[in-house]
Write a protein that holds these residues in place. Sequence first.
Motif, PDB file in Angstrom:
ATOM      1  N   VAL A  77      11.794  17.574  29.516  1.00 36.25           N
ATOM      2  CA  VAL A  77      12.909  18.497  29.723  1.00 36.25           C
ATOM      3  C   VAL A  77      12.767  19.257  31.056  1.00 36.25           C
ATOM      4  CG1 VAL A  77      14.097  20.512  28.722  1.00 36.25           C
ATOM      5  CG2 VAL A  77      13.270  18.696  27.237  1.00 36.25           C
ATOM      6  N   ILE A  78      11.585  19.260  31.642  1.00 31.24           N
ATOM      7  CA  ILE A  78      11.350  20.036  32.860  1.00 31.24           C
ATOM      8  C   ILE A  78      12.330  19.704  33.990  1.00 31.24           C
ATOM      9  CG2 ILE A  78       9.683  20.497  34.727  1.00 31.24           C
ATOM     10  CD1 ILE A  78       7.481  20.458  32.538  1.00 31.24           C
ATOM     11  N   PRO A  79      12.615  18.433  34.304  1.00 30.65           N
ATOM     12  CA  PRO A  79      13.589  18.173  35.378  1.00 30.65           C
ATOM     13  C   PRO A  79      14.975  18.761  35.084  1.00 30.65           C
ATOM     14  CG  PRO A  79      12.364  16.181  34.861  1.00 30.65           C
ATOM     15  CD  PRO A  79      12.015  17.184  33.808  1.00 30.65           C
ATOM     16  N   HIS A  80      15.362  18.765  33.833  1.00 31.67           N
ATOM     17  CA  HIS A  80      16.658  19.326  33.443  1.00 31.67           C
ATOM     18  C   HIS A  80      16.621  20.848  33.532  1.00 31.67           C
ATOM     19  CE1 HIS A  80      17.853  15.323  32.262  1.00 31.67           C
ATOM     20  NE2 HIS A  80      16.626  15.215  31.789  1.00 31.67           N
ATOM     21  N   THR A  81      15.462  21.415  33.272  1.00 31.49           N
ATOM     22  CA  THR A  81      15.271  22.855  33.421  1.00 31.49           C
ATOM     23  C   THR A  81      15.408  23.248  34.884  1.00 31.49           C
ATOM     24  OG1 THR A  81      13.835  22.904  31.479  1.00 31.49           O
ATOM     25  CG2 THR A  81      13.669  24.767  33.006  1.00 31.49           C
ATOM     26  N   ARG A  82      14.849  22.438  35.772  1.00 32.27           N
ATOM     27  CA  ARG A  82      14.987  22.725  37.210  1.00 32.27           C
ATOM     28  C   ARG A  82      16.453  22.763  37.612  1.00 32.27           C
ATOM     29  NH1 ARG A  82      10.818  18.279  38.034  1.00 32.27           N
ATOM     30  NH2 ARG A  82       8.849  19.405  37.900  1.00 32.27           N
ATOM     31  N   ARG A  83      17.203  21.763  37.180  1.00 32.09           N
ATOM     32  CA  ARG A  83      18.632  21.720  37.525  1.00 32.09           C
ATOM     33  C   ARG A  83      19.394  22.873  36.853  1.00 32.09           C
ATOM     34  NH1 ARG A  83      17.117  16.289  37.551  1.00 32.09           N
ATOM     35  NH2 ARG A  83      17.694  15.890  35.392  1.00 32.09           N
ATOM     36  N   ALA A  84      18.961  23.251  35.659  1.00 33.90           N
ATOM     37  CA  ALA A  84      19.591  24.379  34.969  1.00 33.90           C
ATOM     38  C   ALA A  84      19.377  25.672  35.752  1.00 33.90           C
ATOM     39  CB  ALA A  84      19.036  24.511  33.547  1.00 33.90           C
ATOM     40  N   VAL A  85      18.178  25.883  36.235  1.00 34.27           N
ATOM     41  CA  VAL A  85      17.886  27.087  37.012  1.00 34.27           C
ATOM     42  C   VAL A  85      18.691  27.085  38.313  1.00 34.27           C
ATOM     43  CG1 VAL A  85      16.074  28.331  38.279  1.00 34.27           C
ATOM     44  CG2 VAL A  85      15.623  27.477  35.966  1.00 34.27           C
ATOM     45  N   GLU A  86      18.807  25.936  38.951  1.00 37.89           N
ATOM     46  CA  GLU A  86      19.614  25.823  40.167  1.00 37.89           C
ATOM     47  C   GLU A  86      21.071  26.203  39.878  1.00 37.89           C
ATOM     48  OE1 GLU A  86      20.758  22.463  43.526  1.00 37.89           O
ATOM     49  OE2 GLU A  86      20.322  21.796  41.474  1.00 37.89           O
ATOM     50  N   TYR A  87      21.615  25.696  38.773  1.00 39.57           N
ATOM     51  CA  TYR A  87      23.003  25.975  38.412  1.00 39.57           C
ATOM     52  C   TYR A  87      23.181  27.434  38.043  1.00 39.57           C
ATOM     53  CZ  TYR A  87      27.709  24.588  37.000  1.00 39.57           C
ATOM     54  OH  TYR A  87      29.069  24.443  36.927  1.00 39.57           O
ATOM     55  N   TRP A  88      22.224  28.007  37.316  1.00 35.80           N
ATOM     56  CA  TRP A  88      22.259  29.422  36.949  1.00 35.80           C
ATOM     57  C   TRP A  88      22.291  30.301  38.202  1.00 35.80           C
ATOM     58  CZ3 TRP A  88      23.471  31.927  32.703  1.00 35.80           C
ATOM     59  CH2 TRP A  88      23.159  33.286  32.591  1.00 35.80           C
ATOM     60  N   GLU A  89      21.454  29.965  39.176  1.00 38.57           N
ATOM     61  CA  GLU A  89      21.426  30.729  40.425  1.00 38.57           C
ATOM     62  C   GLU A  89      22.783  30.648  41.138  1.00 38.57           C
ATOM     63  OE1 GLU A  89      18.000  29.160  42.479  1.00 38.57           O
ATOM     64  OE2 GLU A  89      16.665  30.588  41.459  1.00 38.57           O
ATOM     65  N   ALA A  90      23.424  29.480  41.078  1.00 38.69           N
ATOM     66  CA  ALA A  90      24.758  29.332  41.672  1.00 38.69           C
ATOM     67  C   ALA A  90      25.763  30.219  40.926  1.00 38.69           C
ATOM     68  CB  ALA A  90      25.199  27.884  41.651  1.00 38.69           C
ATOM     69  N   LEU A  91      25.656  30.293  39.604  1.00 38.13           N
ATOM     70  CA  LEU A  91      26.540  31.163  38.825  1.00 38.13           C
ATOM     71  C   LEU A  91      26.329  32.625  39.192  1.00 38.13           C
ATOM     72  CD1 LEU A  91      26.237  29.426  35.339  1.00 38.13           C
ATOM     73  CD2 LEU A  91      28.323  29.573  36.724  1.00 38.13           C
ATOM     74  N   LEU A  92      25.085  33.008  39.379  1.00 38.61           N
ATOM     75  CA  LEU A  92      24.771  34.401  39.734  1.00 38.61           C
ATOM     76  C   LEU A  92      25.318  34.755  41.122  1.00 38.61           C
ATOM     77  CD1 LEU A  92      21.077  34.704  38.478  1.00 38.61           C
ATOM     78  CD2 LEU A  92      23.115  35.739  37.440  1.00 38.61           C
ATOM     79  N   GLU A  93      25.351  33.777  42.013  1.00 40.71           N
ATOM     80  CA  GLU A  93      25.815  34.015  43.373  1.00 40.71           C
ATOM     81  C   GLU A  93      27.326  34.121  43.483  1.00 40.71           C
ATOM     82  OE1 GLU A  93      24.171  30.930  45.841  1.00 40.71           O
ATOM     83  OE2 GLU A  93      22.112  31.601  45.475  1.00 40.71           O
ATOM     84  N   LYS A  94      28.066  33.524  42.539  1.00 42.18           N
ATOM     85  CA  LYS A  94      29.534  33.490  42.688  1.00 42.18           C
ATOM     86  C   LYS A  94      30.229  34.788  42.406  1.00 42.18           C
ATOM     87  CE  LYS A  94      31.569  32.022  38.401  1.00 42.18           C
ATOM     88  NZ  LYS A  94      32.504  31.221  37.773  1.00 42.18           N
TER      89      LYS A  94
END
Length: 114
Positions: free
Chosen positions: A97-114
Amino acid sequence: MSKLIEDFQAYRTAMNEKILASNNKVMKRIYSIDTLAYQEGALSIKTKEMLGLVSSLVLRCDDCVKYHLEKCFEQGTTTEELFEVLSIANLVGGTIVIPHTRRAVEYWEALLEK
């Protein structure tokens, strides 16, 4: 808005419209039950979205992860809560699940930035 978020939302919307335009009764019912399942009930919408996120991570569905991240964000999930959700998903799903967690964190950071 982040291109990552914009691209995902545009693709999801376009494809959902095509699928629902097929007028297939089973597909329409599947979409309907999905909508009904995430409504307020004995569990809050926020809790249900966090459960959906854990399930999506364990099943390794990146599109589902993005969708539930957006819904968790809309429900006011904090970054601290998110990392607890991610930790449960990694515990249940294992290191795959770790690679999916990495992408999840990337997407979360994008949500926080918008």
